[in-house]
Design an enzyme around this catalytic site. Structure first.
Site, PDB file in Angstrom:
ATOM      1  N   LEU A 126     -21.245 -13.366  -4.942  1.00 40.21           N
ATOM      2  CA  LEU A 126     -19.864 -13.612  -5.352  1.00 40.21           C
ATOM      3  C   LEU A 126     -19.000 -14.269  -4.276  1.00 40.21           C
ATOM      4  O   LEU A 126     -17.990 -14.899  -4.601  1.00 40.21           O
ATOM      5  CB  LEU A 126     -19.192 -12.289  -5.760  1.00 40.21           C
ATOM      6  CG  LEU A 126     -19.800 -11.540  -6.939  1.00 40.21           C
ATOM      7  CD1 LEU A 126     -19.035 -10.250  -7.198  1.00 40.21           C
ATOM      8  CD2 LEU A 126     -19.829 -12.412  -8.190  1.00 40.21           C
ATOM      9  N   TYR A 127     -19.387 -14.108  -3.005  1.00 37.28           N
ATOM     10  CA  TYR A 127     -18.527 -14.566  -1.917  1.00 37.28           C
ATOM     11  C   TYR A 127     -19.312 -15.389  -0.907  1.00 37.28           C
ATOM     12  O   TYR A 127     -20.534 -15.277  -0.807  1.00 37.28           O
ATOM     13  CB  TYR A 127     -17.857 -13.363  -1.241  1.00 37.28           C
ATOM     14  CG  TYR A 127     -17.171 -12.465  -2.250  1.00 37.28           C
ATOM     15  CD1 TYR A 127     -16.020 -12.890  -2.916  1.00 37.28           C
ATOM     16  CD2 TYR A 127     -17.698 -11.216  -2.567  1.00 37.28           C
ATOM     17  CE1 TYR A 127     -15.408 -12.088  -3.863  1.00 37.28           C
ATOM     18  CE2 TYR A 127     -17.080 -10.400  -3.517  1.00 37.28           C
ATOM     19  CZ  TYR A 127     -15.937 -10.847  -4.163  1.00 37.28           C
ATOM     20  OH  TYR A 127     -15.346 -10.056  -5.094  1.00 37.28           O
ATOM     21  N   HIS A 128     -18.595 -16.196  -0.123  1.00 42.89           N
ATOM     22  CA  HIS A 128     -19.238 -17.107   0.828  1.00 42.89           C
ATOM     23  C   HIS A 128     -19.489 -16.484   2.198  1.00 42.89           C
ATOM     24  O   HIS A 128     -20.342 -16.942   2.940  1.00 42.89           O
ATOM     25  CB  HIS A 128     -18.391 -18.371   1.000  1.00 42.89           C
ATOM     26  CG  HIS A 128     -18.308 -19.178  -0.251  1.00 42.89           C
ATOM     27  ND1 HIS A 128     -17.236 -19.092  -1.111  1.00 42.89           N
ATOM     28  CD2 HIS A 128     -19.173 -20.056  -0.797  1.00 42.89           C
ATOM     29  CE1 HIS A 128     -17.451 -19.908  -2.139  1.00 42.89           C
ATOM     30  NE2 HIS A 128     -18.615 -20.493  -1.975  1.00 42.89           N
ATOM     31  N   PRO A 137     -13.431  -6.636  -4.653  1.00 38.52           N
ATOM     32  CA  PRO A 137     -14.293  -5.674  -5.354  1.00 38.52           C
ATOM     33  C   PRO A 137     -15.768  -6.038  -5.178  1.00 38.52           C
ATOM     34  O   PRO A 137     -16.126  -7.210  -5.243  1.00 38.52           O
ATOM     35  CB  PRO A 137     -13.879  -5.824  -6.818  1.00 38.52           C
ATOM     36  CG  PRO A 137     -12.561  -6.516  -6.803  1.00 38.52           C
ATOM     37  CD  PRO A 137     -12.506  -7.314  -5.538  1.00 38.52           C
TER      38      PRO A 137
END
Length: 170
Positions: A126-128, A137
């Site tokens: 979901l994230y880099h 979250p």
């Protein structure tokens, strides 16, 4: 000598009545009371890739911290167990005390361990990076490994501990 103890080969879910844990606030340090854990037979084993990564080991004055180099070619992923996503290992904190029974940050049934390794990773699906995931979250996973003193040495742990005397305070 240090040896790592992984304990039982299953995961427990935290009792839903522990509202502070559910809301993600004031989680650390905690005392895990085994009597309040609920067994979940559907949880799988936690999976951690065994890729070698390079990084920097620093003494923060409170613990030793290993941070993975940003330009590392291989990553260590953490998945399975209670995790719905794949998390990329970013750093670990090695905590130990001056006496053998007071080194861990967390406790189990009121017992402090000689040491504790805290692994942290960010949700790579979901994230880099860790900074982006930090306040989101499902952004960060933290795993604590309690360390026991023992007769046998742990070869993987020895790689880190043999370098402790070379780590400078920063």
């Amino acid at each position: 000598m240090f040896s790592m103890s992984t304990g039982p080969q299953y995961w427990g879910r935290i009792n839903p009545e522990w509202s502070l844990c559910n809301k993600g606030r004031r989680q650390s340090p905690i005392n895990v009371d085994p009597e309040h854990l609920l067994f979940d037979p559907h949880l799988t084993e936690l999976e951690i890739d065994k890729n070698k990564v390079s990084g920097v080991l620093q003494n923060t004055g409170q613990s030793l911290v290993f941070r993975v180099d940003k330009d590392t070619k291989h990553h260590v992923n953490i998945s399975g167990g209670p995790l719905a996503y794949r998390y990329q290992f970013e750093e670990f904190y090695f905590r130990y005390g001056q006496v053998n029974d007071k080194g861990s940050e967390h406790q189990i049934h009121g017992y402090s361990f000689p040491g504790e390794i805290q692994l942290y990773g960010y949700n790579a699906e979901l994230y880099h990076n860790m900074s982006e995931a930090q306040h989101k979250p499902q952004g960060i996973v933290g795993i604590s490994l309690m360390i026991q003193l023992g007769e046998r040495s742990n070869d993987e742990l020895r790689i880190v501990t043999t370098n402790f005397n070379k780590v400078l305070f920063r």
